[in-house]
Every structure is written in structure tokens, then in C-alpha cells.
Scaffold this active site. Structure first.
Site, short mmCIF file in Angstrom:
data_model
loop_
_atom_site.label_atom_id
_atom_site.label_comp_id
_atom_site.label_asym_id
_atom_site.label_seq_id
_atom_site.Cartn_x
_atom_site.Cartn_y
_atom_site.Cartn_z
N GLU A 1 62.30 -40.61 -23.52
CA GLU A 1 63.39 -40.33 -22.58
C GLU A 1 64.20 -39.16 -23.12
O GLU A 1 65.23 -39.35 -23.78
CB GLU A 1 64.23 -41.59 -22.37
CG GLU A 1 63.41 -42.69 -21.72
CD GLU A 1 64.20 -43.92 -21.32
OE1 GLU A 1 65.43 -43.84 -21.26
OE2 GLU A 1 63.56 -44.96 -21.09
N GLU B 1 68.39 -43.49 -14.22
CA GLU B 1 69.43 -44.32 -14.84
C GLU B 1 70.35 -43.49 -15.74
O GLU B 1 71.51 -43.83 -15.90
CB GLU B 1 68.78 -45.47 -15.62
CG GLU B 1 67.94 -44.99 -16.79
CD GLU B 1 67.15 -46.12 -17.46
OE1 GLU B 1 66.93 -47.16 -16.83
OE2 GLU B 1 66.75 -45.93 -18.62
C1 NOJ Z 1 65.94 -50.07 -19.28
C2 NOJ Z 1 65.15 -49.84 -18.03
O1 NOJ Z 1 64.64 -48.55 -17.97
C3 NOJ Z 1 66.04 -50.14 -16.86
O2 NOJ Z 1 65.37 -49.83 -15.66
C4 NOJ Z 1 66.43 -51.58 -16.90
O3 NOJ Z 1 67.35 -51.82 -15.87
C5 NOJ Z 1 67.08 -51.94 -18.24
N1 NOJ Z 1 66.32 -51.46 -19.33
C6 NOJ Z 1 67.22 -53.44 -18.40
O4 NOJ Z 1 65.95 -54.02 -18.48
#
Ligand code: NOJ
Length: 669
Positions: free
Chosen positions: A177, A476
Site C-alpha cells: 500500500e 480507504e
Molecule cells: C483493512 C482493509 O483493507 C479494509 O478494507 C478493512 O475495512 C479493514 N482492514 C478491517 O478489516
């Protein structure tokens, strides 16, 4: 995946004569069209290969070899024979960016003998040469005196004959990432593959691997600082060894995609072709599609994963999401935080998770039934905090529960720097675990969306229930990253880097940029680009990221909720790494086309002939484009939606805003 036709021609010959006292050469092998040429020789006991593209050396003298606990191959080797063969087959994908893939190559297999300090070792180098690059691997057959192999180092070199502009990320990044910052190859540190290179305006190279099933993942680094001669660096076990194997051993394929344009890098199917055909007899249960999730709210800290006053995964909230999915054509609803054990998540502890027991405010059975009654599937979520052993102990019962409740997909997660507190995600230990999960899920008819994975290498050909994976700095980060979110050039870079390794679960589709927890962080895109990303960043299971209240009544919802996720055909009329990508895909289940264009921080003028449409046919195009004065930084929301009548003589003219995009549904009338 079916084999449509096959042709194979094999020519076997004895060892080539020694040309001089210390050199042996096998014949050059060219690709079917003749543009890529592979040479393999042994000089002074050291085997090496070279690659030419249109006559120009692109990969210079590159030595091969493997250092093992019980000896080294590639130090005192002789050629004992070789054979050449050709294949030209077409296979059908279960899902993907196209329905049919042609596997057309010329192969050279060189049989070698290493004299060895402890007796001879037989091995072979196998090269498959395609018009857009090549793949090669080591094959060590079963032989007397060699039962098991401990690989200490793979000595494979990739000696790039220039110092191209290069995109790669630090191999230490546990889940890949990271942002890709272009630099000259000579400045590259140890990078995980794919590593993408622009040699000139008409020569691009991408280095990666295919069919990583029981080995360590590939990284590369310069043999000496500042050199463009790269060498493999396999992700080690915590004890330092790279791979524990038994014979016969076939390593993963090392792939070099060599093309004239960056679009051709994206369209190359060498990696998929070098994976084994489908291992599953029945694939009728595998269903690509779009889903929504109780997810973005957690990343904005409006909801919690943990049960409590702000719990996102409540029965009531999930029913709302199921209703929304049913009303708007989504096939699935992901619910994170449904299961017991999230108390340990913030401490990075995964061994408190249960993958079968819901929190008391989540009626799992009732919701699964409610979803089914509305034609929607729940999607399971198995966050493990990288406690893989704990997960393995429960996964069969977890997948059996999914199967019983009609839950046909699970998102797995491995947040934690080391798997089982010891081993890297990309180590052989990690590779084995991830494969085991895919295989066990398949037995229970469960599709997998793997977050924090090992870098993908095309295993979805063999196990088409491995739908999509993260391994990318996804949306995210636009909720909480300290640097304010993904910069606009990120999404026009990852299609040419991480995207070459296969489907990416980036999860585009955020429409409301309000962020109370981190006011300075938000998507650095216009809304039209959020739509376009849903087409450009391929994922057969594609989640629309936002909370459903931000979708209600929004004109952009039509595009992201209806855009298919499996295609008959994909074309890329224009693309420039880090700048823009324009892509058109033909639906696998209709005569409709979907088109999208995205740009980086600069605006982009699109003038696209629609000559890929069927001649003589009439189409209605619904355009979702950046509105007046749209700008990713200052004015992200303006979105224009309008219809056009088009045919294959039309030219689509659009102005993309800085950090903007365009998405178009082209329906055949
Ligand atoms: C990281 C993941 O990429 C994300 O999509 C998820 O919501 C969180 N971890 C919790 O599992």
C-alpha cells in the site's frame, strides 16, 4: 475455462556443439511474429539469456542460477540438449477483462547439467516467447541424491540494457500500500514486482512473475548500487532461507512484458497464460458482480467494527443496506464488524476472532434469509489481524456456515506486519496460507476477496474463486491517511504497476467528501472520476465504497450500480503512465459498451472515435462527465449527465477536469 483449440509442435535435439572451448549456445527463439528474440548460452559454466525487441537488445547478458543449501546451479553448467516447441491455443475465462484469451508462443527448453560439488544436478530452463514478451522458469526434475531443496538465493538477473524511467515500490511494504514515484532504474532500491519501465516513447517493459503457488514472492534489486543489472531477491522466511521445496520443482515463471505502448502492457495476458488451467470442475457458482458495504462509515469513524453504541453491523442497519442493494441492482452487501472478536483489532490481536459467531445485535441467520428473499447475497468478512493459524483452525467451519446460509463470497484481511507474528505476507509461508484459503473456500463454493495479500500472480486462472485482491493503496486511504488522501496521479499510475498483477479491490465510488474525523483528508478526484475508476480499475467483485445515504438520489449512482464486472472484450485507445487512461469494454452479456477515461492532476481533452462499435448499429450513449469548473482540489462535485445518439462513425469529445474523468454507458438500440 475451456480450451478452444490447440496446436503443438515439438522438435528435440541433442546437445549443441561447443562453439569455442568454453561456450555453448542453444538456438535463438523468436516470438510468433518475430519481434521478440531470446538467446540462451552457457559461457565458462555460467548460463545466461538475452532478449532483443525488433533487433535491439533490451535485456542484456543476464545470468541465471539458484543457490541451494546442498549446492548451486548456474556455476559449472553444461547444456546437454534442448527442444523447441510452439503452441497456439485459445481458452475461455470464467470472468475477466475478455472472454477468450489466445496463448500463442514459441518455447525453448534447454536441458542442463550442473557438475556440482556433491555430484551432478540435472535441471532445465524453459522459455516461452510471446509477441509481447516472455516468461521463463527453472525446472528441477526428480533425480537420485536430490530429495529436498533449500533455496538460499535465486540468482536470476534482469540486466536492463538502458536506464529507463521506473515505477516500483519498496519490498518492505507489507501489503504493497504505497505510492509509486517514478525514478531512473539505477536509483531503484529493492522493489517488489511488478516493476514497470519506460525505456522510450515506443518501448515499455514490466517485470513480474506468474503462478506463485508454493515459493517465495519475487522482488528485485540492483546487483550493485546504481546498476541497471537487476537480480532476484526472494522474500525470505524469518530464518533467512527463501524456499523449502521437494523435487520435482518448477519455480514460478519470471515474466518480462515488452511492448510499444503502455496500453499494451495492460492488455498483455502473459501472466494469465503462464498459470495452470482451471482446477475447479464446477464454476457455475462463481458470480462476478457489484456490492455495497457497511464499510466507509468505519473508516470515517462514524461507525465502529466493535459492538457498542456506534456499531455499524447491526441487524437494522444491514437490512437498510440489503433494501438499498435490492432496489439499485447490487448483488451483494459486505458487512464488516459482524463477528465476535473485534475487541482485539486495535491491539493487532486476531486470535480473539470467531468466524462463526455474530455479535448479539447482528441476526446473521435472519439477515442471510432476508437478503436471499430480496435476491441479494451477504458477503462475509474474515479479518484475521494476520493470525493465519487461528483462521486456518476455523476456516472450514466458517466456509461451511457461509455455504449453509447462501453467502457465496468472503473478504479476508491480514492487517498486521507479519503473518502469525513471524513471517512476511510475501514469504513462502504466506503464499502457502493464501492458497490454502482459496482451495478450502472453493470446496464450500465461496469466492474470495483477499485484503493484505501476497502480490497476485494470476492464480485466478487456476482458482477462479480468487476474485480480487487488495495489495494496493486503495480508496480507504482517502478516509484517514495523514498525507490527505491519494494524489490524483496515483490512480493513473496503478493500472500500469500493481494493476498488471491482476484485479485490484480499490473500492471507488465515494460521492460525499465530508470527513469529520480527518477534515483534511478526502478523495482527490472529481465525482466523474470516481465513476470512471469503477470501470478502469478492474475487479470482478467491485464494491461501491460510500455509505448508502450518499447514493440516494445521486445521478452518478446509475453508472456505478449498473457497470458490469465481466467483459467480452477490452480496448485501451489511449494511455500514458501517471497521466491518463481511456478504456472501453464490451459487456459479456449484452451488446452494450462501457467507456471511461481518467486523468491525473492535469485536465485532459478526449477526442475518441467510437469506431469499435458495430458498423451500421445505432446506440444511445449516456455520458457522466465533469461539470462546469470541476476540479479535484477546489470543486470536485459538478457532474453533468446527458444522452447522445452515436454510431461507429461518431467521435466523442469531452474535456476532463484536473483530477477528473468521464464514464459512458453505450447501449445498443
Ligand atoms: C483493512 C482493509 O483493507 C479494509 O478494507 C478493512 O475495512 C479493514 N482492514 C478491517 O478489516
Amino acid at each position: 475455462m475451456k480450451l478452444i483449440n490447440a496446436s503443438l509442435l515439438i522438435l528435440t535435439l541433442a546437445a549443441p556443439a561447443l562453439t569455442q572451448s568454453c561456450s555453448q549456445m542453444s538456438p535463438d527463439v523468436t516470438s510468433p511474429a518475430g519481434n521478440i528474440q531470446l538467446s540462451f548460452s552457457v559461457h565458462d559454466g555460467r548460463p545466461f539469456y538475452m532478449v532483443r525487441s525488433d533487433g535491439e537488445v533490451v535485456i542484456d547478458t543476464s545470468y541465471v542460477g539458484i543457490s541451494m543449501k546442498n549446492g548451486q546451479i548456474g556455476r559449472n553448467t553444461e547444456i546437454v540438449g534442448y527442444n523447441t516447441s510452439s503452441a497456439d491455443t485459445v481458452w475461455e475465462t470464467v470472468w475477466g477483462e475478455e472472454q477468450f484469451i489466445r496463448d500463442h508462443y514459441n518455447q525453448l527448453r534447454v536441458n542442463l547439467r550442473e557438475k556440482g560439488d556433491n555430484g551432478p544436478i540435472e535441471y532445465a530452463m524453459v522459455f516461452r516467447v510471446y509477441d509481447d514478451g516472455l516468461g521463463f522458469r527453472y525446472e528441477i526434475p526428480a533425480q537420485a541424491g536430490l530429495d529436498s531443496i533449500t533455496i538460499l538465493d535465486e540468482l536470476t538477473e534482469f540486466n536492463i540494457a538502458s536506464n529507463p524511467e521506473t515505477w516500483g515500490i519498496d519490498w518492505k511494504n507489507a501489503y504493497y500500500e504505497a505510492l509509486y514515484h517514478p525514478r531512473n532504474l539505477a536509483e531503484l532500491d529493492t522493489a517488489s514486482t511488478p516493476v514497470t519501465m519506460k525505456v522510450s516513447d515506443s518501448l515499455y517493459i514490466a517485470l513480474h512473475e506468474a503462478a506463485l503457488t508454493d515459493y517465495a514472492s519475487l522482488n528485485v534489486h540492483p546487483t550493485t548500487p546504481g546498476s541497471t543489472r537487476l537480480k532476484a531477491f526472494l522474500t525470505p522466511w524469518s530464518t533467512g532461507e527463501k524456499v523449502f521445496a521437494s523435487v520435482p520443482l518448477n519455480t514460478p515463471w519470471r515474466t518480462l512484458t515488452i511492448t510499444k505502448t503502455p496500453a499494451q502492457l495492460m492488455l498483455s495476458r502473459i501472466m494469465l497464460n503462464l498459470n495452470e488451467p482451471c482446477a475447479l470442475e464446477d464454476v457455475s457458482w462463481i458470480e462476478p458482480g457489484r456490492y455495497i458495504g457497511i464499510w466507509w462509515g468505519m473508516h470515517l469513524r462514524d461507525y465502529t467494527w466493535l459492538a457498542g453504541p456506534k456499531h455499524g453491523a447491526t441487524t437494522e442497519n444491514t437490512r437498510r443496506y440489503i433494501d438499498f442493494a435490492a432496489d439499485h441492482g447490487y448483488q451483494g452487501v459486505l458487512v464488516e464488524g459482524w463477528n465476535k472478536g473485534w475487541e482485539g483489532y486495535n491491539r493487532g490481536v486476531g486470535d480473539e476472532f470467531s468466524f462463526t459467531e455474530p455479535y448479539p445485535d447482528y441476526d446473521l441467520e435472519g439477515l442471510a434469509e432476508y437478503a436471499r428473499s430480496k435476491g441479494v447475497r451477504l458477503i462475509a468478512h474474515h479479518e484475521t489481524c494476520a493470525d493465519a493459524a487461528h483462521y486456518e483452525a476455523q476456516m472450514d467451519s466458517a466456509f461451511a456456515l457461509c455455504e449453509r446460509l447462501g453467502i457465496n463470497a468472503a473478504k479476508t484481511g491480514y492487517v498486521g506486519q507479519l503473518i502469525d507474528r513471524r513471517e512476511r505476507h510475501g514469504s513462502q509461508y504466506g503464499v502457502r496460507h493464501y492458497r490454502k484459503v482459496i482451495e478450502h473456500a472453493a470446496k464450500h463454493h465461496v469466492m474470495i476477496d483477499n485484503h493484505e495479500p501476497v502480490m497476485p500472480t494470476g492464480l485466478q486462472r487456476t482458482y477462479p474463486n480468487l476474485m480480487t485482491q487488495e495489495g494496493v493503496r486503495g480508496q480507504e486511504w482517502d478516509a484517514w491517511s495523514a498525507d490527505g488522501g491519494n494524489p490524483p496521479e496515483h490512480t493513473v499510475t496503478i493500472p500500469f504497476t500493481r494493476g498488471l498483477a491482476g484485479p485490484m479491490d480499490f473500492t471507488p465510488g465515494t460521492f460525499n467528501y465530508t470527513n469529520h474525523a480527518n477534515p483534511a483528508t478526502r478523495p482527490r478526484t472529481t465525482i466523474a472520476k470516481q465513476l470512471a475508476l469503477a470501470l478502469v480499475l478492474y475487479s470482478p467483485l467491485q464494491m461501491s465504497s460510500d455509505k448508502i445515504e450518499n447514493y440516494e438520489g445521486h445521478p452518478g449512482l446509475e453508472f456505478i450500480s449498473s457497470c458490469p464486472t465481466t467483459w467480452a472484450e477490452t480496448i485501451i485507445p489511449e494511455a500514458e503512465i501517471g497521466r491518463y487512461v481511456t478504456m472501453a469494454r464490451k459487456d459479456r452479456n449484452s451488446d452494450d459498451w462501457y467507456l471511461a477515461s481518467i486523468t491525473g492532476k492535469d485536465g485532459h481533452e478526449l477526442s475518441l472515435p467510437l469506431d469499435f462499435l458495430e458498423a451500421g448499429a445505432k446506440y444511445k450513449a449516456r455520458v457522466f462527465a465533469d461539470g462546469k469548473d470541476a476540479h479535484y482540489d477546489t470543486n470536485p462535485y459538478p457532474l453533468d449527465v446527458y444522452d447522445l445518439d452515436v454510431d461507429n462513425r461518431s467521435v466523442l469529445n469531452l474535456q476532463l477536469a484536473p483530477g477528473g474523468g468521464a464514464a459512458v454507458i453505450i447501449k445498443k438500440l
